[in-house]
Design a protein around this motif. Structure first.
Motif, PDB file in Angstrom:
ATOM      1  N   ASP A   1       0.802  -1.226   0.000  1.00 61.85           N
ATOM      2  CA  ASP A   1       0.000   0.000   0.000  1.00 61.85           C
ATOM      3  C   ASP A   1       0.837   1.280   0.000  1.00 61.85           C
ATOM      4  O   ASP A   1       0.542   2.202  -0.764  1.00 61.85           O
ATOM      5  CB  ASP A   1      -0.961  -0.018   1.190  1.00 61.85           C
ATOM      6  CG  ASP A   1      -1.962   1.119   1.136  1.00 61.85           C
ATOM      7  OD1 ASP A   1      -2.683   1.227   0.131  1.00 61.85           O
ATOM      8  OD2 ASP A   1      -2.015   1.910   2.086  1.00 61.85           O
ATOM      9  N   PRO A   2       1.905   1.384   0.828  1.00 65.21           N
ATOM     10  CA  PRO A   2       2.688   2.638   0.813  1.00 65.21           C
ATOM     11  C   PRO A   2       3.307   2.942  -0.549  1.00 65.21           C
ATOM     12  O   PRO A   2       3.349   4.096  -0.969  1.00 65.21           O
ATOM     13  CB  PRO A   2       3.766   2.388   1.878  1.00 65.21           C
ATOM     14  CG  PRO A   2       3.160   1.384   2.802  1.00 65.21           C
ATOM     15  CD  PRO A   2       2.351   0.485   1.917  1.00 65.21           C
ATOM     16  N   LYS A   3       3.804   1.905  -1.245  1.00 62.56           N
ATOM     17  CA  LYS A   3       4.396   2.113  -2.569  1.00 62.56           C
ATOM     18  C   LYS A   3       3.337   2.577  -3.565  1.00 62.56           C
ATOM     19  O   LYS A   3       3.585   3.468  -4.385  1.00 62.56           O
ATOM     20  CB  LYS A   3       5.053   0.826  -3.060  1.00 62.56           C
ATOM     21  CG  LYS A   3       6.277   0.402  -2.264  1.00 62.56           C
ATOM     22  CD  LYS A   3       7.399   1.412  -2.428  1.00 62.56           C
ATOM     23  CE  LYS A   3       8.655   0.938  -1.723  1.00 62.56           C
ATOM     24  NZ  LYS A   3       9.751   1.940  -1.803  1.00 62.56           N
TER      25      LYS A   3
ATOM     26  N   ALA B   1       0.455   6.414  -6.997  1.00 62.41           N
ATOM     27  CA  ALA B   1      -0.906   6.684  -7.466  1.00 62.41           C
ATOM     28  C   ALA B   1      -1.588   7.800  -6.688  1.00 62.41           C
ATOM     29  O   ALA B   1      -2.608   8.329  -7.129  1.00 62.41           O
ATOM     30  CB  ALA B   1      -1.745   5.404  -7.383  1.00 62.41           C
ATOM     31  N   GLY B   2      -1.067   8.129  -5.498  1.00 63.41           N
ATOM     32  CA  GLY B   2      -1.665   9.200  -4.714  1.00 63.41           C
ATOM     33  C   GLY B   2      -2.889   8.802  -3.927  1.00 63.41           C
ATOM     34  O   GLY B   2      -3.623   9.656  -3.418  1.00 63.41           O
TER      35      GLY B   2
ATOM     36  N   ARG C   1      -9.605   9.187   3.360  1.00 62.87           N
ATOM     37  CA  ARG C   1      -8.779   7.986   3.324  1.00 62.87           C
ATOM     38  C   ARG C   1      -7.546   8.152   4.211  1.00 62.87           C
ATOM     39  O   ARG C   1      -7.029   9.243   4.381  1.00 62.87           O
ATOM     40  CB  ARG C   1      -8.343   7.685   1.888  1.00 62.87           C
ATOM     41  CG  ARG C   1      -9.491   7.254   0.978  1.00 62.87           C
ATOM     42  CD  ARG C   1      -8.959   6.774  -0.355  1.00 62.87           C
ATOM     43  NE  ARG C   1     -10.013   6.258  -1.209  1.00 62.87           N
ATOM     44  CZ  ARG C   1      -9.793   5.654  -2.370  1.00 62.87           C
ATOM     45  NH1 ARG C   1      -8.554   5.534  -2.822  1.00 62.87           N
ATOM     46  NH2 ARG C   1     -10.798   5.197  -3.090  1.00 62.87           N
ATOM     47  N   ARG C   2      -7.103   7.030   4.752  1.00 63.12           N
ATOM     48  CA  ARG C   2      -5.894   7.056   5.567  1.00 63.12           C
ATOM     49  C   ARG C   2      -4.662   7.181   4.685  1.00 63.12           C
ATOM     50  O   ARG C   2      -4.581   6.571   3.631  1.00 63.12           O
ATOM     51  CB  ARG C   2      -5.786   5.775   6.394  1.00 63.12           C
ATOM     52  CG  ARG C   2      -6.742   5.691   7.582  1.00 63.12           C
ATOM     53  CD  ARG C   2      -6.428   4.449   8.388  1.00 63.12           C
ATOM     54  NE  ARG C   2      -7.230   4.347   9.592  1.00 63.12           N
ATOM     55  CZ  ARG C   2      -8.350   3.663   9.671  1.00 63.12           C
ATOM     56  NH1 ARG C   2      -8.799   3.028   8.602  1.00 63.12           N
ATOM     57  NH2 ARG C   2      -9.021   3.596  10.803  1.00 63.12           N
ATOM     58  N   LYS C   3      -3.712   7.980   5.160  1.00 63.00           N
ATOM     59  CA  LYS C   3      -2.425   8.106   4.486  1.00 63.00           C
ATOM     60  C   LYS C   3      -1.322   7.821   5.484  1.00 63.00           C
ATOM     61  O   LYS C   3      -1.429   8.158   6.662  1.00 63.00           O
ATOM     62  CB  LYS C   3      -2.255   9.522   3.922  1.00 63.00           C
ATOM     63  CG  LYS C   3      -3.155   9.870   2.771  1.00 63.00           C
ATOM     64  CD  LYS C   3      -2.890  11.289   2.291  1.00 63.00           C
ATOM     65  CE  LYS C   3      -1.470  11.481   1.830  1.00 63.00           C
ATOM     66  NZ  LYS C   3      -1.195  12.846   1.349  1.00 63.00           N
TER      67      LYS C   3
END
Length: 234
Positions: free
Chosen positions: A49-51, A56-57, A209-211
């Motif tokens: 997910d982090p990548k 993709a933002g 959304r969580r970042k």
């Protein structure tokens, strides 16, 4: 009667705020197609997910499903592009099954006029939110293993009457750290000296959304380095 992962994906056109349908596939079906346990697929998606977010933002969408015991469990809802990105970690056979499954879904063009009961946005259920937070907490604990005993700029600067912003400005003026891509980073001269670590946390973006964000914290060696520099200036 409970629906299988395949049946869930057959009604996975979820309406967005613009009333446009978006076809999604659950991590349940990905597990079924790839022959993997769902918890292992969930873990693989979380790691990627982090990548994905950095390129993709956006993060992978998190939802829920009702298991055989009537309990709601977390799952991911992925677009075709996101699925194919995840499938880069699969073997050739599993990847081929996933590609063929998407071709089948696109041919069928199944349209649902309302969101299925078995899949809901995570925010709709307090129990699922708690479970998702537990998963995210475990992931953060792993990411922050090396930074657990590190010091924030505020903690280092407090005895000298400096807050975190003041200390960062002090270090930036001396070319020890620099502002890059929205966060403080060590300059090239001070890299690889075991002075700092990254500490991660989840924040909510404007879209809800969580970042995953990181901040620079200082090891014991780094703390002593900063303290010596401050004392040398006084």
């Amino acid at each position: 009667m409970k629906q299988t992962a395949i049946q869930i994906s057959m009604i996975n056109n979820i309406q967005n705020s613009n009333n446009n349908s978006e076809q999604l596939m659950t991590s349940l079906e990905i597990a079924q197609l790839s022959g993997k346990q769902h918890k292992h697929v969930m873990e693989a998606i979380r790691k990627m997910d982090p990548k994905w977010e950095s390129v993709a933002g956006s993060n992978f969408r998190l939802g829920s499903y009702e298991d055989a015991n009537g309990q709601y469990r977390p799952c991911y809802l992925l677009t075709k592009t996101e699925c194919l990105f995840i499938a880069t970690k699969f073997n050739d056979e599993a990847r081929a099954r996933l590609v063929l499954r998407w071709e089948e879904l696109e041919r069928e063009k199944v349209i649902s006029t309302q969101r299925p009961k078995e899949i809901r946005l995570l925010a709709c259920d307090e129990e699922v939110l708690d479970e998702a937070d537990d998963i995210l907490g475990e992931e953060l604990a792993k990411l922050n293993r090396d930074s657990r005993f590190c010091y924030t700029p505020t903690e280092i600067g407090k005895p000298f009457g400096l807050d975190g912003r003041d200390l960062n400005s002090f270090l930036a003026d001396r070319n020890i750290i620099r502002w890059a891509r929205g966060q403080w980073r060590l300059t090239q001269k001070y890299l690889h000296r075991e002075l700092t670590e990254d500490r991660y946390r989840y924040v909510h973006g404007k879209d809800g959304r969580r970042k995953l964000e990181s901040s620079l914290v200082w090891t014991e060696k780094g703390r002593q380095f900063v303290l010596d520099m401050i004392k040398g200036e006084r």
